[in-house]
Design a protein around this motif. Structure first.
Motif, short mmCIF file in Angstrom:
data_model
loop_
_atom_site.label_atom_id
_atom_site.label_comp_id
_atom_site.label_asym_id
_atom_site.label_seq_id
_atom_site.Cartn_x
_atom_site.Cartn_y
_atom_site.Cartn_z
N THR A 1 46.92 18.53 23.76
CA THR A 1 48.13 18.27 24.54
C THR A 1 49.38 18.38 23.67
OG1 THR A 1 46.88 16.75 25.97
CG2 THR A 1 49.27 16.62 26.05
N THR A 2 49.31 17.85 22.46
CA THR A 2 50.43 17.99 21.54
C THR A 2 50.68 19.45 21.22
OG1 THR A 2 49.87 15.84 20.57
CG2 THR A 2 51.38 17.25 19.34
N CYS A 3 49.60 20.18 21.01
CA CYS A 3 49.70 21.62 20.72
C CYS A 3 50.38 22.35 21.87
CB CYS A 3 48.30 22.18 20.45
SG CYS A 3 48.26 23.94 20.12
N GLY A 4 49.91 22.09 23.11
CA GLY A 4 50.50 22.76 24.26
C GLY A 4 51.96 22.40 24.47
N ASN A 5 52.31 21.17 24.15
CA ASN A 5 53.68 20.70 24.36
C ASN A 5 54.68 21.38 23.44
OD1 ASN A 5 55.58 19.03 25.65
ND2 ASN A 5 55.42 17.48 24.05
#
Length: 454
Positions: free
Chosen positions: A24-28
């Motif tokens: 999720t952090t990566c996608g954000n």
């Protein structure tokens, strides 16, 4: 047995917490990271990568039940976790071919992971505990929005560019978190135990086992499991084709589709818009992390409130979905006023275009909270109603849900880099309103029928 089931749900949630802390952090942040890469050989797009992930994810859901039947939910989730870790690791030393290859692989892994998760959650729940377990899992999952994004804020606050050293340090930490989450799946215990039934011919073979080596016995048992899995795969695929035609799936499809559009918006587009708003100054990049944290707070509060606190009654699901629609529409209107219209599509790192209001950090973060709260409203209730209507057909039902959701998420990611913010928000309003009405009808019909709707 009840204690083991609760233990399994908690460990399942913890495993997803670590894996999605990374993903999720990566996608954000990945579109922002891609823009900041000082590498002439890298030509990838964060939006396109996420679009590929969800596109492959959608069609992989058609075969995911087969993999789950062959490997079992526990091992399927473990293998999928490794694929997630590989995708995050690419950002340590980015290359275009590895970026897009792992996008395809993680799409396959996501389909297996979520199908196995849906089956495992239902296996460890009963009618009386499905809402509690869904809320518990959802709250743990959404804690993943907190820690990685907090790291992003602490490291990026005050930066106008993302140096390579900072990128490597962040994504190395995220890979470690993803691996830890993957290892959590090995702790899961299958519950309730299911005994395998052997045919008479296979039974006779096993009775003469004293004359057979241990290796040959293993081969016989493997063939038996493979045959049983193949039969289950055929049955699940046939069931999926049947369920697609049922009233419940048809009525819930617009709501599932809307969940895909808003998923792409809050998980990849909105953070990029905040980071591209020049009026936020040097705080813009750090606000991406804070926004992700606040989205997570909204998700956690929603999951806990609607899954654990609310009492079971026939109106609960429709009330929660209606609340989700209202808070999302308020968020969309405020975003429309607060964020420049070209923020999702700028090719530079920031946009100089003005918005209707002077961009406000407080309003931006309020919208982040509302996006997370509304998303939890829709997702917890979709999980809940599918778990109730299709208790005996959970694997194909959840596969259909994820197929529809991910198709629309993929489409949204591919157009997000080319469509102005206003039109993206308008599309979500139209589909969100339609999906909520259809959910009302589906819930009303289910209340008058104890069987899956035909």
């Amino acid at each position: 047995m009840a204690d083991w089931r609760t233990f399994n749900v908690v460990i399942l949630g913890v495993g997803f917490l670590f894996i999605f802390t990374a993903f999720t952090t990566c996608g954000n942040v990945e579109q922002t990271v891609v823009k900041s890469l000082q590498n002439d050989t890298f030509t990838g797009s964060g939006y396109h990568s996420l679009g590929i992930i969800y596109g492959v994810f959608s069609f992989s859901n058609l075969v995911a039940p087969a993999v789950v039947a062959m490997l079992g939910p526990k091992m399927t989730m473990f293998v999928s976790g490794l694929l997630y870790s590989g995708y995050v690791a690419v950002f340590i030393e980015p290359s275009t071919w590895a970026f897009y290859l792992t996008s395809v692989l993680i799409g396959v892994g996501a389909a297996m992971l979520w199908t196995a998760q849906g089956l495992f959650l239902v296996e460890n729940s009963e009618a009386a505990t499905i809402n509690r377990n869904t809320g518990m899992f959802w709250a743990l999952l959404q804690c993943s929005m907190l820690f990685g994004n907090l790291y992003i804020y602490l490291d990026w606050n005050g930066r106008t560019e993302i140096p390579d050293s900072s990128r490597r340090k962040i994504f190395l930490s995220l890979v470690v978190a993803s691996v830890v989450g993957t290892l959590c799946f090995l702790v899961l215990r299958r519950s309730p135990p299911q005994e395998e039934m052997l045919s008479e011919e296979e039974g006779q073979s096993l009775l003469s086992a004293r004359m057979v080596s241990v290796d040959l016995l293993s081969i016989i048992m493997y063939k038996h499991r493979a045959n049983m899995a193949l039969q289950e795969v055929k049955a699940d695929f046939k069931t999926m084709l049947q369920l697609v035609k049922t009233k419940s799936i048809l009525l819930l499809s617009p709501c599932m589709a809307y969940s895909g559009l808003e998923l792409s918006f809050y998980s990849g587009v909105y953070g990029t818009c905040i980071g591209a708003t020049a009026q936020f100054g040097e705080a813009a990049k750090g606000l991406i992390g804070i926004s992700g944290i606040v989205v997570g707070v909204g998700e956690i509060i929603g999951g806990g409130l609607f899954g654990l606190v609310c009492k079971n009654n026939r109106f609960r699901r429709t009330s929660v979905v209606f609340l989700g629609m209202v808070v999302h529409f308020v968020a969309f209107y405020l975003i429309f006023l607060n964020i420049p219209d070209d923020a999702p599509v700028v090719f530079n790192t920031v946009t100089q275009k003005s918005s209707f209001l002077t961009p406000s950090v407080s309003i931006a973060l309020l919208c982040s909270f509302l996006l997370g709260l509304g998303d939890s409203c829709f997702n917890t209730q979709l999980y809940s109603i599918l778990g109730c209507v299709y208790t005996e057909q959970s694997t194909p039902a959840f596969a259909i849900f994820k197929f529809i959701q991910s198709v629309f998420a993929a489409v949204a990611f591919f157009y997000s880099g080319d469509v102005m913010l206003m039109w993206q928000l308008l599309l979500m309003v139209i589909l969100g309103f339609s999906g909520t009405l259809c959910f009302f009808v589906a819930e009303r019909v289910y209340n008058f029928s104890a069987e899956p709707l035909e």
